[in-house]
Motif scaffolding. Structure first.
Motif, short mmCIF file in Angstrom:
data_model
loop_
_atom_site.label_atom_id
_atom_site.label_comp_id
_atom_site.label_asym_id
_atom_site.label_seq_id
_atom_site.Cartn_x
_atom_site.Cartn_y
_atom_site.Cartn_z
N MET A 1 0.71 -1.23 -0.08
CA MET A 1 0.01 -0.02 -0.08
C MET A 1 1.01 1.23 0.13
N ARG A 2 2.00 1.32 0.48
CA ARG A 2 2.73 2.49 0.68
C ARG A 2 3.37 2.79 -0.69
N PRO B 1 0.69 5.41 -3.86
CA PRO B 1 0.79 6.74 -4.03
C PRO B 1 1.92 7.01 -5.11
N ASN C 1 -1.87 10.59 -1.88
CA ASN C 1 -1.04 10.47 -0.56
C ASN C 1 -1.60 9.27 0.30
N SER C 2 -1.08 8.97 1.25
CA SER C 2 -1.23 7.71 2.06
C SER C 2 -0.95 8.04 3.38
N HIS D 1 -0.41 6.45 7.33
CA HIS D 1 -0.17 5.30 7.86
C HIS D 1 0.07 5.39 9.29
#
Length: 66
Positions: A1-2, A5, A20-21, A23
């Motif tokens: 997932m990282r 973006p 953007n992400s 976490h």
């Protein structure tokens, strides 16, 4: 997932699309109630608040972040 973006930015950045992400680590919630978080590796040595995450997401979604 990282990495997602990063892929979005490289593919769609030229079209004005932002990615953007977020976490977060340990956030105060019912899920951690009663859990001893003292021994965990927590940045800033404190549990985060839900409002801190939501404020960040609102900012990143706004035009002010670009």
């Amino acid at each position: 997932m990282r990495k997602r973006p990063e892929r979005f930015r490289s593919g769609l950045g030229g079209f004005g699309v932002r990615a953007n992400s977020v976490h977060p680590r340990v956030i105060r919630s019912r899920m951690i109630d009663g859990i001893d978080v003292e021994g965990l590796n927590i940045p800033l040595d404190r549990v985060g608040e839900p409002e801190e995450v939501s404020n960040l997401v609102v900012f990143l979604s706004s035009d002010a972040s670009s």
